[in-house]
Design a protein around this motif. Structure first.
Motif: not given
Length: 323
Positions: A68-71, A184-193, A195-205, A262-264
């Motif tokens: 993530m950004s700072n962790h 862990v895998d959904l951290n970027p989705v929750r942080a709005n970094m 839109r989907t798990p497979e598009h979460s850069d720098h993640t195991s998922v 995701r809220d939307d």
């Protein structure tokens, strides 16, 4: 007062641990600093590359990670059996990839004859290094020190880059393990970094998705991402090592959870994934609570009441803080 690591870790109870490290300075680990306009996004690559390189040295594998950004988050699997089976030469060789070692170990690796005193010294070193190469504290130390040096050099700064202690949670059963992996895998989705798990850069998922789409049989361990611990199937599988559900079931579960997080994308809860949750005795609402707030739900230990009682006896706790 925080408990020492040795009072929080028991490989007899579980080989799985969720670890989190956070930056201590205002400057980001990664991402864009809104005050200066400077981007630190490239540091996520530093951390990911270093993290994925360490299992080739340690007897520790990566089950999940998200930078993530700072962790960052990482779920580690300690393979004590692997460390036990290393030869003395393998232990020394691995240690020398991290540190200089000693004159005795250098001489040993050069196949030079050692005298009796040197042999005793070497035996002591090998025993110590073998323990450290399966120790999550040493794993995290090597990882964090490498990134701190690079960041300090780039920032032309000195001093502490990370918080003094990384957070560690022991994952005591399959329910806690699977919920933590998804968290862990959904951290970027929750942080709005993302839109989907497979598009979460720098993640195991994302790595797992990329490997899965390249094969017709993604559940076979040999077809999965080599840098990560494989999903080997259900608990009754003869293979002892590996994550306890099929990869395709896990990816479907993460995708389903991400859409609801995701809220939307909110909507009615689906029944299509109930067999996975039923096997873990988790209802859908409980699953969403765990996968969205795992760190808040559990403290140092995560698992059912039976596993909690077992670990408290092993580690000599009168009472475990679980929430």
């Amino acid at each position: 007062m925080p408990k020492p690591r040795k009072a929080q870790i028991s490989l007899d109870a579980t080989p799985y641990y969720h670890c989190v490290s956070r930056c201590v300075r205002r400057a980001f680990l990664c991402g864009l600093d809104q005050l200066t306009g400077k981007s630190y996004e490239h540091r996520r690559g530093w951390l990911e590359n270093k993290l994925l390189s360490l299992p080739s040295i340690f007897a520790i594998e990566i089950a999940a990670y998200a930078i993530m950004s700072n962790h960052y988050h990482v779920v580690l699997y300690v393979d004590a059996e692997q460390a036990k089976n290393w030869t003395d030469y393998e232990v020394a060789e691995r240690w020398h990839k991290l540190f200089r070692g000693s004159p005795v170990s250098t001489k040993f690796l050069q196949y030079k004859v050692l005298n009796d005193g040197e042999k005793i010294n070497l035996d002591l070193l090998i025993t110590k290094w073998r323990e450290r190469l399966q120790d999550i504290s040493w794993f995290m130390r090597v990882l964090n020190e490498a990134i701190a040096r690079e960041a300090n050099r780039e920032d032309q700064s000195s001093g502490r880059f990370w918080e003094g202690r990384f957070k560690s949670q022991a994952l005591l059963d399959e329910k806690a393990l699977l919920a933590c992996l998804a968290y862990v895998d959904l951290n970027p989705v929750r942080a709005n970094m993302a839109r989907t798990p497979e598009h979460s850069d720098h993640t195991s998922v994302k790595k797992r998705y990329k490997a899965a789409v390249k094969t017709r049989e993604p559940n076979l361990p040999e077809n999965q991402e080599k840098a990560l611990l494989s999903f080997t199937g259900y608990p009754n599988n003869e293979q002892k090592k590996g994550l306890p559900v099929p990869l395709t079931d896990y990816l479907a579960l993460v995708d389903w959870t991400g859409r609801i997080v995701r809220d939307d994308k909110r909507g009615a809860l689906s029944n299509t994934l109930s067999p996975i949750l039923d096997r873990l005795c988790i209802d859908q609402q409980e699953w969403l609570k765990l996968s969205q707030g795992f760190e808040k739900t559990y403290k140092t230990f995560a698992g059912g009441s039976g596993r909690m009682k077992h670990i408290s006896q092993l580690l000599g706790y009168q009472r475990l803080r679980t929430s």
